[in-house]
Design a protein around this motif. Structure first.
Motif, PDB file in Angstrom:
ATOM      1  N   ASN A 250       0.830  -1.205   0.000  1.00  0.00           N
ATOM      2  CA  ASN A 250       0.000   0.000   0.000  1.00  0.00           C
ATOM      3  C   ASN A 250       0.865   1.256   0.000  1.00  0.00           C
ATOM      4  O   ASN A 250       0.586   2.214  -0.736  1.00  0.00           O
ATOM      5  CB  ASN A 250      -0.922   0.007   1.219  1.00  0.00           C
ATOM      6  CG  ASN A 250      -1.773   1.263   1.276  1.00  0.00           C
ATOM      7  OD1 ASN A 250      -2.616   1.496   0.412  1.00  0.00           O
ATOM      8  ND2 ASN A 250      -1.538   2.103   2.279  1.00  0.00           N
ATOM      9  N   ALA A 251       1.927   1.264   0.803  1.00  0.00           N
ATOM     10  CA  ALA A 251       2.821   2.430   0.849  1.00  0.00           C
ATOM     11  C   ALA A 251       3.504   2.650  -0.495  1.00  0.00           C
ATOM     12  O   ALA A 251       3.677   3.796  -0.937  1.00  0.00           O
ATOM     13  CB  ALA A 251       3.863   2.245   1.951  1.00  0.00           C
ATOM     14  N   ILE A 252       3.895   1.563  -1.151  1.00  0.00           N
ATOM     15  CA  ILE A 252       4.541   1.685  -2.463  1.00  0.00           C
ATOM     16  C   ILE A 252       3.571   2.276  -3.481  1.00  0.00           C
ATOM     17  O   ILE A 252       3.939   3.133  -4.299  1.00  0.00           O
ATOM     18  CB  ILE A 252       5.081   0.325  -2.923  1.00  0.00           C
ATOM     19  CG1 ILE A 252       6.225  -0.126  -1.997  1.00  0.00           C
ATOM     20  CG2 ILE A 252       5.593   0.395  -4.364  1.00  0.00           C
ATOM     21  CD1 ILE A 252       6.595  -1.589  -2.138  1.00  0.00           C
ATOM     22  N   LYS A 253       2.321   1.854  -3.442  1.00  0.00           N
ATOM     23  CA  LYS A 253       1.315   2.413  -4.348  1.00  0.00           C
ATOM     24  C   LYS A 253       1.158   3.920  -4.130  1.00  0.00           C
ATOM     25  O   LYS A 253       1.075   4.696  -5.090  1.00  0.00           O
ATOM     26  CB  LYS A 253      -0.029   1.728  -4.121  1.00  0.00           C
ATOM     27  CG  LYS A 253      -0.114   0.296  -4.597  1.00  0.00           C
ATOM     28  CD  LYS A 253      -1.499  -0.255  -4.274  1.00  0.00           C
ATOM     29  CE  LYS A 253      -1.627  -1.709  -4.643  1.00  0.00           C
ATOM     30  NZ  LYS A 253      -2.955  -2.261  -4.303  1.00  0.00           N
ATOM     31  N   ILE A 254       1.126   4.326  -2.862  1.00  0.00           N
ATOM     32  CA  ILE A 254       0.993   5.756  -2.565  1.00  0.00           C
ATOM     33  C   ILE A 254       2.232   6.512  -3.048  1.00  0.00           C
ATOM     34  O   ILE A 254       2.125   7.621  -3.599  1.00  0.00           O
ATOM     35  CB  ILE A 254       0.764   5.988  -1.058  1.00  0.00           C
ATOM     36  CG1 ILE A 254      -0.578   5.365  -0.616  1.00  0.00           C
ATOM     37  CG2 ILE A 254       0.799   7.465  -0.720  1.00  0.00           C
ATOM     38  CD1 ILE A 254      -1.805   6.021  -1.210  1.00  0.00           C
ATOM     39  N   TYR A 255       3.411   5.909  -2.873  1.00  0.00           N
ATOM     40  CA  TYR A 255       4.638   6.559  -3.372  1.00  0.00           C
ATOM     41  C   TYR A 255       4.573   6.693  -4.894  1.00  0.00           C
ATOM     42  O   TYR A 255       4.913   7.751  -5.440  1.00  0.00           O
ATOM     43  CB  TYR A 255       5.867   5.763  -2.946  1.00  0.00           C
ATOM     44  CG  TYR A 255       7.173   6.385  -3.406  1.00  0.00           C
ATOM     45  CD1 TYR A 255       7.770   7.409  -2.677  1.00  0.00           C
ATOM     46  CD2 TYR A 255       7.794   5.968  -4.573  1.00  0.00           C
ATOM     47  CE1 TYR A 255       8.946   7.996  -3.105  1.00  0.00           C
ATOM     48  CE2 TYR A 255       8.970   6.545  -5.008  1.00  0.00           C
ATOM     49  CZ  TYR A 255       9.551   7.563  -4.272  1.00  0.00           C
ATOM     50  OH  TYR A 255      10.713   8.147  -4.702  1.00  0.00           O
ATOM     51  N   TYR A 256       4.168   5.649  -5.580  1.00  0.00           N
ATOM     52  CA  TYR A 256       3.996   5.736  -7.031  1.00  0.00           C
ATOM     53  C   TYR A 256       3.038   6.867  -7.381  1.00  0.00           C
ATOM     54  O   TYR A 256       3.279   7.651  -8.321  1.00  0.00           O
ATOM     55  CB  TYR A 256       3.431   4.421  -7.572  1.00  0.00           C
ATOM     56  CG  TYR A 256       4.431   3.331  -7.856  1.00  0.00           C
ATOM     57  CD1 TYR A 256       5.642   3.235  -7.178  1.00  0.00           C
ATOM     58  CD2 TYR A 256       4.141   2.355  -8.807  1.00  0.00           C
ATOM     59  CE1 TYR A 256       6.530   2.208  -7.437  1.00  0.00           C
ATOM     60  CE2 TYR A 256       5.029   1.323  -9.086  1.00  0.00           C
ATOM     61  CZ  TYR A 256       6.220   1.250  -8.397  1.00  0.00           C
ATOM     62  OH  TYR A 256       7.098   0.231  -8.663  1.00  0.00           O
ATOM     63  N   ALA A 257       1.925   6.933  -6.652  1.00  0.00           N
ATOM     64  CA  ALA A 257       0.928   7.970  -6.916  1.00  0.00           C
ATOM     65  C   ALA A 257       1.511   9.364  -6.713  1.00  0.00           C
ATOM     66  O   ALA A 257       1.212  10.295  -7.482  1.00  0.00           O
ATOM     67  CB  ALA A 257      -0.287   7.770  -6.019  1.00  0.00           C
ATOM     68  N   LEU A 258       2.365   9.521  -5.692  1.00  0.00           N
ATOM     69  CA  LEU A 258       3.028  10.812  -5.480  1.00  0.00           C
ATOM     70  C   LEU A 258       3.985  11.138  -6.619  1.00  0.00           C
ATOM     71  O   LEU A 258       4.120  12.304  -7.011  1.00  0.00           O
ATOM     72  CB  LEU A 258       3.768  10.801  -4.142  1.00  0.00           C
ATOM     73  CG  LEU A 258       2.894  10.931  -2.892  1.00  0.00           C
ATOM     74  CD1 LEU A 258       3.717  10.681  -1.631  1.00  0.00           C
ATOM     75  CD2 LEU A 258       2.224  12.304  -2.829  1.00  0.00           C
ATOM     76  N   CYS A 259       4.663  10.136  -7.144  1.00  0.00           N
ATOM     77  CA  CYS A 259       5.530  10.357  -8.312  1.00  0.00           C
ATOM     78  C   CYS A 259       4.702  10.858  -9.495  1.00  0.00           C
ATOM     79  O   CYS A 259       5.113  11.781 -10.218  1.00  0.00           O
ATOM     80  CB  CYS A 259       6.259   9.071  -8.687  1.00  0.00           C
ATOM     81  SG  CYS A 259       7.505   8.527  -7.494  1.00  0.00           S
ATOM     82  N   SER A 260       3.532  10.250  -9.690  1.00  0.00           N
ATOM     83  CA  SER A 260       2.658  10.673 -10.791  1.00  0.00           C
ATOM     84  C   SER A 260       2.096  12.070 -10.545  1.00  0.00           C
ATOM     85  O   SER A 260       1.972  12.874 -11.483  1.00  0.00           O
ATOM     86  CB  SER A 260       1.520   9.671 -10.967  1.00  0.00           C
ATOM     87  OG  SER A 260       2.011   8.419 -11.390  1.00  0.00           O
ATOM     88  N   PHE A 261       1.759  12.359  -9.292  1.00  0.00           N
ATOM     89  CA  PHE A 261       1.294  13.715  -8.966  1.00  0.00           C
ATOM     90  C   PHE A 261       2.386  14.742  -9.262  1.00  0.00           C
ATOM     91  O   PHE A 261       2.127  15.776  -9.889  1.00  0.00           O
ATOM     92  CB  PHE A 261       0.891  13.803  -7.494  1.00  0.00           C
ATOM     93  CG  PHE A 261       0.770  15.223  -7.010  1.00  0.00           C
ATOM     94  CD1 PHE A 261      -0.336  15.988  -7.327  1.00  0.00           C
ATOM     95  CD2 PHE A 261       1.794  15.803  -6.263  1.00  0.00           C
ATOM     96  CE1 PHE A 261      -0.441  17.310  -6.914  1.00  0.00           C
ATOM     97  CE2 PHE A 261       1.700  17.126  -5.840  1.00  0.00           C
ATOM     98  CZ  PHE A 261       0.582  17.881  -6.167  1.00  0.00           C
ATOM     99  N   MET A 262       3.596  14.466  -8.785  1.00  0.00           N
ATOM    100  CA  MET A 262       4.698  15.398  -9.019  1.00  0.00           C
ATOM    101  C   MET A 262       4.930  15.576 -10.518  1.00  0.00           C
ATOM    102  O   MET A 262       5.156  16.686 -11.007  1.00  0.00           O
ATOM    103  CB  MET A 262       5.961  14.892  -8.316  1.00  0.00           C
ATOM    104  CG  MET A 262       7.170  15.816  -8.396  1.00  0.00           C
ATOM    105  SD  MET A 262       8.182  15.535  -9.867  1.00  0.00           S
ATOM    106  CE  MET A 262       8.696  13.844  -9.594  1.00  0.00           C
ATOM    107  N   ASP A 263       4.857  14.485 -11.278  1.00  0.00           N
ATOM    108  CA  ASP A 263       5.026  14.559 -12.729  1.00  0.00           C
ATOM    109  C   ASP A 263       3.980  15.479 -13.349  1.00  0.00           C
ATOM    110  O   ASP A 263       4.283  16.224 -14.300  1.00  0.00           O
ATOM    111  CB  ASP A 263       4.920  13.150 -13.321  1.00  0.00           C
ATOM    112  CG  ASP A 263       5.053  13.140 -14.825  1.00  0.00           C
ATOM    113  OD1 ASP A 263       6.199  13.131 -15.321  1.00  0.00           O
ATOM    114  OD2 ASP A 263       4.010  13.150 -15.516  1.00  0.00           O
ATOM    115  N   SER A 264       2.779  15.467 -12.816  1.00  0.00           N
ATOM    116  CA  SER A 264       1.737  16.350 -13.358  1.00  0.00           C
ATOM    117  C   SER A 264       2.085  17.812 -13.124  1.00  0.00           C
ATOM    118  O   SER A 264       1.742  18.681 -13.941  1.00  0.00           O
ATOM    119  CB  SER A 264       0.376  16.015 -12.752  1.00  0.00           C
ATOM    120  OG  SER A 264       0.282  16.437 -11.403  1.00  0.00           O
TER     121      SER A 264
END
Length: 482
Positions: A250-264
């Motif tokens: 779950n933490a890894i998924k949230i980290y991935y999501a933060l990477c995608s947010f930052m990319d946006s």
């Protein structure tokens, strides 16, 4: 090599973004379309490293073009305050516009740093920073790290709001001020994500709902963990020795999501460059202060010399640079100082001749140096003895003061599963790399200097025992008013 034409430059700098968490660096699970496009249109450095895998020393090295220990930036409480010239200093001296928006993590927004135009800056808290992280012994743990993993969730945070404000102000600068500058400008944009707290907006988490949507960490299972005394203690310090699989995934998924947010947010800046018609007069550099292992080798966050922590993305794009090029030369953040100056057409000062970095533009345009070595150092939270890295050619040598070293061949073992340091046929190679490391730094003396500086810091706060009795540690810096 042809001379660089002076241009504007935009430096986009994220926080705690592992290059292992990017599509263009070989992880097809992470959705970062804007950075993927930037790499496709430019140059990616496959072997880029930070010079210290923690925020404040790493950012001091970036600013000064020198190793953090040279000026005593040991940890997240010993921050850059303009004790020596920065690349901002050199640009200002020569009349080149330089503006920063977002995180810097210096002592404060004082003009002595060489960055007099700091907009919504995040620097160390109250000019003091993380004193707790300067305590280095085997007695303490910091369960806030464990809790950051356990509390990973969907939602909004101050960091999400702050990064949106940073992107918005950067876009406004490009459209309203960037087009009016008389000399090439440098805009430094400092995002705070994907640094924890591990809280990500729903729309980005939805990209990774299913378990197959992530890459399983290297040596993820406890039975696979490598055991080195310093690494084992780091797990204990963070309290992450018993994180269960469900919580970790779950933490890894949230980290991935933060990477995608930052990319946006990167996309907001790239759109603004296009809308301002600055594409043909602007080069872009993307990098991060350090990475995050996120479960690789059974460790999380930064503070180790594993690739997920000390390795960083480094992408450069511009109208005069090759497209889709990959550079294998070892580079690091200290190379940004001469890179920035050359990029706008500024001169290096004679006082800067001792700096160890080299401009990256020559590598971006085709030069390779397969024998180049890069250096990283660490004296901060989660370890009881200083550690150092020398990456030369395909080999990474990690030196721990008073403990056994580690050695990896990253060509044959890019996931660092096999430590070669104890193999008899690698003894001579270890000796050679240690000798070269010691030519860069007196590692034993630096360990003593760092601990003495940290002792004095704690004495200024009443001594270690008194400080621990009265202080509740936190994990991230509060954002400024936006």
């Amino acid at each position: 090599m042809t001379e660089m034409r002076p241009m504007n430059q935009v430096i986009i700098f994220s926080d705690q973004h592992s290059k292992r968490m990017m599509e263009c660096y070989g992880n097809p699970y992470v959705k970062t379309p804007n950075l993927t496009q930037l790499a496709a249109k430019g140059v990616s450095f496959d072997n880029a490293y930070c010079n210290s895998p923690i925020c404040v020393p790493s950012r001091a090295a970036l600013a000064t073009g020198n190793y953090a220990s040279i000026n005593g930036y040991w940890d997240n409480a010993h921050a850059f305050a303009g004790e020596c010239p920065s690349w901002g200093t050199r640009l200002c001296e020569q009349g080149f516009p330089v503006t920063t928006i977002g995180k810097l993590h210096y002592k404060g927004d004082m003009p002595e740093t060489g960055f007099p135009d700091q907009r919504i800056p995040l620097n160390i808290k109250n000019g003091v920073g993380d004193v707790y992280g300067a305590i280095r012994n085997k007695k303490i743990t910091r369960y806030q790290f464990r809790d950051a993993i356990k509390q990973a969730c969907v939602g909004e945070s101050d960091y999400i709001r702050y990064d949106r404000a940073i992107a918005r102000q950067a876009a406004e600068y490009l459209k309203n001020e960037g087009t009016r500058q008389q000399k090439p400008f440098t805009l430094f944009v400092g995002f705070v994500t994907p640094h924890f707290p591990l809280i990500a907006p729903q729309e980005f988490y939805d990209l990774y709902r299913d378990d197959p949507a992530i890459r399983e960490p290297i040596q993820f299972e406890q039975s696979e963990w490598p055991h080195h005394p310093v690494v084992d203690y780091y797990r204990y310090y963070c309290g992450t020795e018993n994180i269960d699989r469900k919580t970790a995934i779950n933490a890894i998924k949230i980290y991935y999501a933060l990477c995608s947010f930052m990319d946006s947010q990167v996309g907001v800046i790239l759109d603004a460059i296009r809308e301002a018609n600055l594409e043909e007069s602007t080069r872009i550099i993307y990098s991060s202060d350090h990475g995050d292992t996120m479960g690789d080798h059974g460790v999380y966050f930064k503070s180790t010399m594993y690739e997920g922590s000390v390795g960083i993305p480094m992408i450069m794009s511009g109208p005069d640079l090759p497209e889709g090029k990959i550079v294998n030369t070892n580079v690091s953040l200290i190379d940004i100082f001469p890179t920035v100056l050359e990029g706008v057409g500024a001169d290096m000062n004679v006082e800067d001749s001792h700096l160890p970095g080299k401009s990256l533009w020559s590598f971006a345009k085709g030069e390779e140096d397969t024998n180049r070595a890069v250096f990283s150092e660490y004296y901060a939270q989660g370890i009881y003895t200083a550690m150092f890295m020398l990456k030369k050619s395909d080999y990474k040598y990690v030196h721990y003061v008073g403990e056994c070293p580690q050695l990896f061949n990253l060509k044959t073992d890019p996931e660092e599963r096999k430590d070669l340091a104890l193999e008899p046929n690698c003894a001579e190679l270890c000796r050679k790399l240690e000798s070269e490391l010691r030519n860069i730094a007196d590692v034993d003396a630096l360990e003593l200097c760092s601990k003495e500086a940290q002792r004095k810091l704690l004495e200024a706060h009443g001594g270690e025992e008194e400080f621990l009795r009265n202080f509740k540690p936190t994990l991230f810096s509060p954002i400024p008013k936006i």
